[in-house]
Design a protein around this motif. Structure first.
Motif, PDB file in Angstrom:
ATOM      1  N   VAL A 291      59.114  61.657  90.989  1.00  0.00           N
ATOM      2  CA  VAL A 291      58.939  60.700  90.122  1.00  0.00           C
ATOM      3  C   VAL A 291      57.669  60.482  89.754  1.00  0.00           C
ATOM      4  CG1 VAL A 291      59.399  58.409  89.658  1.00  0.00           C
ATOM      5  CG2 VAL A 291      61.340  59.452  91.043  1.00  0.00           C
TER       6      VAL A 291
ATOM      7  N   HIS B 243      56.827  63.359  87.031  1.00  0.00           N
ATOM      8  CA  HIS B 243      57.620  63.308  85.642  1.00  0.00           C
ATOM      9  C   HIS B 243      56.943  62.006  85.162  1.00  0.00           C
ATOM     10  CE1 HIS B 243      60.210  66.411  87.741  1.00  0.00           C
ATOM     11  NE2 HIS B 243      60.970  64.914  88.035  1.00  0.00           N
ATOM     12  N   LEU B 244      56.899  60.947  85.495  1.00  0.00           N
ATOM     13  CA  LEU B 244      55.947  59.938  84.651  1.00  0.00           C
ATOM     14  C   LEU B 244      54.874  60.073  84.613  1.00  0.00           C
ATOM     15  CD1 LEU B 244      58.262  57.163  86.226  1.00  0.00           C
ATOM     16  CD2 LEU B 244      58.672  58.097  84.382  1.00  0.00           C
TER      17      LEU B 244
ATOM     18  N   LEU C 186      64.026  63.240  86.370  1.00  0.00           N
ATOM     19  CA  LEU C 186      63.570  62.019  86.977  1.00  0.00           C
ATOM     20  C   LEU C 186      64.699  61.445  87.567  1.00  0.00           C
ATOM     21  CD1 LEU C 186      60.893  60.174  86.982  1.00  0.00           C
ATOM     22  CD2 LEU C 186      62.130  59.112  84.446  1.00  0.00           C
TER      23      LEU C 186
ATOM     24  N   ALA D  96      55.981  64.082  81.453  1.00  0.00           N
ATOM     25  CA  ALA D  96      55.654  63.585  79.849  1.00  0.00           C
ATOM     26  C   ALA D  96      54.541  63.144  79.314  1.00  0.00           C
ATOM     27  CB  ALA D  96      56.248  61.891  80.606  1.00  0.00           C
TER      28      ALA D  96
END
Length: 172
Positions: free
Chosen positions: A92, A95-96, A155, A100
């Motif tokens: 997580v 990804h964040l 995610l 991204a």
């Protein structure tokens, strides 16, 4: 959330299973180029550029599928020792905080070049090459979109795992 993740996976499954054939075509085309050049003494720029286009397509369009089947590069020093929830938390964060933003910056920075290439229908890289450099440059935003879609699917699964659910497995 799991149903949405599965629907998002579908796009990269379709693209990945199609793009894998590009690798075979690329190898065969490269064999033909070598055969033509060293046996018959002829060379065609458009054939050489075809290998370049296919190579770009395999790597740029296949990135989302690679993330889907969990075959991307990962530093496993600590990750492999973590519990499923620990790995989900790391993913997580990845990804964040990394995926991204990096893909967003790449999309934003490349868009003017891609837009200009399409505006003028940018021609071949070399004289006698494929008159469609704008298509090659279009792989960059396609890469960004496919990777963001797959990142979102991953995610969602990781958030389910963090909340104590199973999260399902990505399809391959």
């Amino acid at each position: 959330m799991l149903a949405l993740a599965d629907r998002l996976d579908t796009l990269n499954v379709l693209v990945g299973t199609t793009v894998r054939w590009c690798a075979l075509v690329m190898v065969l085309l490269q064999f033909i180029i070598v055969l033509l050049r060293y046996v018959f003494g002829v060379s065609f720029i458009f054939l050489t550029e075809s290998v370049l286009y296919l190579h770009g397509a395999v790597f740029m369009l296949g990135a989302g599928y690679t993330l889907l089947v969990d075959r991307h590069v990962r530093v496993d020093i600590f990750y492999a020792r973590l519990s499923a929830r620990g790995r989900a938390a790391v993913d997580v964060l990845g990804h964040l905080a990394f995926l991204a933003p990096a893909v967003g910056v790449l999309a934003w920075a490349s868009w003017p070049s891609v837009w200009r290439a399409w505006a003028i229908l940018e021609g071949p890289i070399s004289v006698g090459g494929i008159p469609a450099s704008f298509l090659l440059k279009s792989l960059i935003p396609a890469f960004c979109v496919l990777l963001l879609i797959q990142g979102l699917a991953c995610l969602l699964r990781d958030l389910i795992r963090l909340r104590g659910g199973r999260g399902g497995e990505a399809r391959s």
